[in-house]
Design a protein around this motif. Structure first.
Motif, mmCIF file in Angstrom:
data_model
loop_
_atom_site.group_PDB
_atom_site.id
_atom_site.type_symbol
_atom_site.label_atom_id
_atom_site.label_comp_id
_atom_site.label_asym_id
_atom_site.label_seq_id
_atom_site.Cartn_x
_atom_site.Cartn_y
_atom_site.Cartn_z
ATOM 1 N N ASP A 111 -9.539 13.237 -4.632
ATOM 2 C CA ASP A 111 -7.839 13.293 -4.985
ATOM 3 C C ASP A 111 -7.134 12.060 -5.042
ATOM 4 O O ASP A 111 -6.073 12.102 -5.273
ATOM 5 C CB ASP A 111 -7.385 14.213 -3.965
ATOM 6 N N GLY A 112 -8.136 10.957 -5.191
ATOM 7 C CA GLY A 112 -7.470 9.542 -5.155
ATOM 8 C C GLY A 112 -7.466 8.939 -3.929
ATOM 9 O O GLY A 112 -8.121 9.563 -3.013
ATOM 10 N N PRO A 113 -7.151 7.675 -3.852
ATOM 11 C CA PRO A 113 -7.060 6.939 -2.616
ATOM 12 C C PRO A 113 -6.082 7.621 -1.514
ATOM 13 O O PRO A 113 -5.058 7.996 -1.784
ATOM 14 C CB PRO A 113 -6.452 5.489 -3.009
ATOM 15 N N ARG A 114 -6.819 7.354 -0.205
ATOM 16 C CA ARG A 114 -6.096 8.117 0.867
ATOM 17 C C ARG A 114 -6.004 6.724 1.746
ATOM 18 O O ARG A 114 -6.983 6.305 2.408
ATOM 19 C CB ARG A 114 -6.772 9.056 1.358
ATOM 20 N N ILE A 115 -4.584 6.522 2.019
ATOM 21 C CA ILE A 115 -4.465 5.231 3.060
ATOM 22 C C ILE A 115 -4.565 5.853 4.372
ATOM 23 O O ILE A 115 -3.745 6.618 4.824
ATOM 24 C CB ILE A 115 -3.060 4.579 2.771
ATOM 25 N N LEU A 116 -5.560 5.258 5.225
ATOM 26 C CA LEU A 116 -5.704 5.731 6.574
ATOM 27 C C LEU A 116 -5.072 5.000 7.748
ATOM 28 O O LEU A 116 -4.919 5.303 8.991
ATOM 29 C CB LEU A 116 -7.195 5.816 6.876
ATOM 30 N N THR A 117 -4.459 3.878 7.194
ATOM 31 C CA THR A 117 -3.612 2.958 8.281
ATOM 32 C C THR A 117 -2.072 2.806 7.887
ATOM 33 O O THR A 117 -1.579 2.141 8.417
ATOM 34 C CB THR A 117 -4.351 1.375 8.191
ATOM 35 N N ALA A 118 -1.557 3.994 7.184
ATOM 36 C CA ALA A 118 -0.301 4.011 7.250
ATOM 37 C C ALA A 118 0.386 4.843 8.412
ATOM 38 O O ALA A 118 -0.336 5.572 8.909
ATOM 39 C CB ALA A 118 0.231 4.757 5.886
#
Length: 255
Positions: A247-254
């Motif tokens: 589904d695209g990039p998933r930012i894990l540290t937001a």
């Protein structure tokens, strides 16, 4: 060797990433004129301790380092690019600070960095920080299945070079998962369409480092850790841990 993470494992990494995000937010909120770099480290330690996490930074000793790293954050001020060792230095009005932090929770690591100014900001510093953040956003946008490591590198490098800034030679991002540093390496500059093809389940720490003076050269401090610009110009650093998903990039540290 690149380990592909399952959706469940990426969710677990997200929990570690949330702790990193909270630590960086707390450090940024506490940083003011007169704060010491050790104060910033203590703030981050408190967040990690409350969350029941350990630090992948504390005690880390790669082959180049003369001593294990003594803190849970890297705190790099003004001409320090990365890997600054927290000490008794007290922040002054107008300082540019880059803070890098990691956390390990239930066997999974997260890693991120943020740059900010203390007190009265210099417009040039805000532009430098904005460029590092824009380069990070551009790199993350390329973190999709079917694209290549070179696409991330090219996107970052194009933003930084277009602004007239330098990129420290030989430093960039990395894979991350059960260890803080895993394959593959993620350069901050390079040709598009080259390098390893990206696949869903890969997790990368993408981290532009930007030098205001335009040179790519750096020097290592006597502590064996801190990298500084050779011309004394300022530097900025921005980083997120990012999962590549269908589904695209998933930012894990937001936050």
């Amino acid at each position: 060797m690149v380990e592909l993470k399952t959706d469940h494992e990426i969710d677990a990494m997200r929990e570690a990433g949330r702790v990193v995000a909270r630590a960086l937010a707390a450090v940024r909120a506490s940083a003011r004129v007169g704060s010491s770099l050790l104060d910033l480290d203590r703030t981050a330690r408190a967040v990690l301790r409350e969350a029941g996490t350990s630090s992948p930074f504390l005690g880390y000793r790669p082959s180049f380092a003369p001593v294990p790293f003594p803190a849970v954050v890297c705190a790099s001020v003004n001409d320090a690019i990365v890997h600054g060792v927290p000490d008794g230095y007290r922040l002054r009005d107008g300082d540019l600070v880059s803070v890098d932090c990691g956390a390990r929770l239930r066997g999974w690591a997260g890693d991120a960095a943020v740059s900010f100014t203390v007190g009265t900001a210099r417009p040039a510093d805000l532009r430098l920080i904005g460029t590092a953040e824009a380069a990070l956003t551009a790199g993350i946008e390329q973190a999709r299945p079917g694209r290549r490591i070179g696409d991330i590198a090219h996107a970052i490098g194009r933003v930084v070079r277009s602004a007239g800034y330098g990129i420290p030679d030989g430093f960039g991002g990395h894979g991350i998962g059960r260890s803080m540093h895993e394959d593959p390496g993620v350069p901050n500059e390079g040709p598009a369409g080259r390098g390893m093809r990206l696949r869903a389940g890969m997790v990368l720490a993408i981290e532009p480092m930007v030098i205001a003076g335009g040179t790519d050269d750096y020097r290592t401090d006597g502590d064996g850790w801190t990298l500084r610009t050779v011309d004394g110009s300022r530097a900025a650093h921005a980083e997120h841990t990012v999962a590549i998903t269908a589904d695209g990039p998933r930012i894990l540290t937001a936050l």
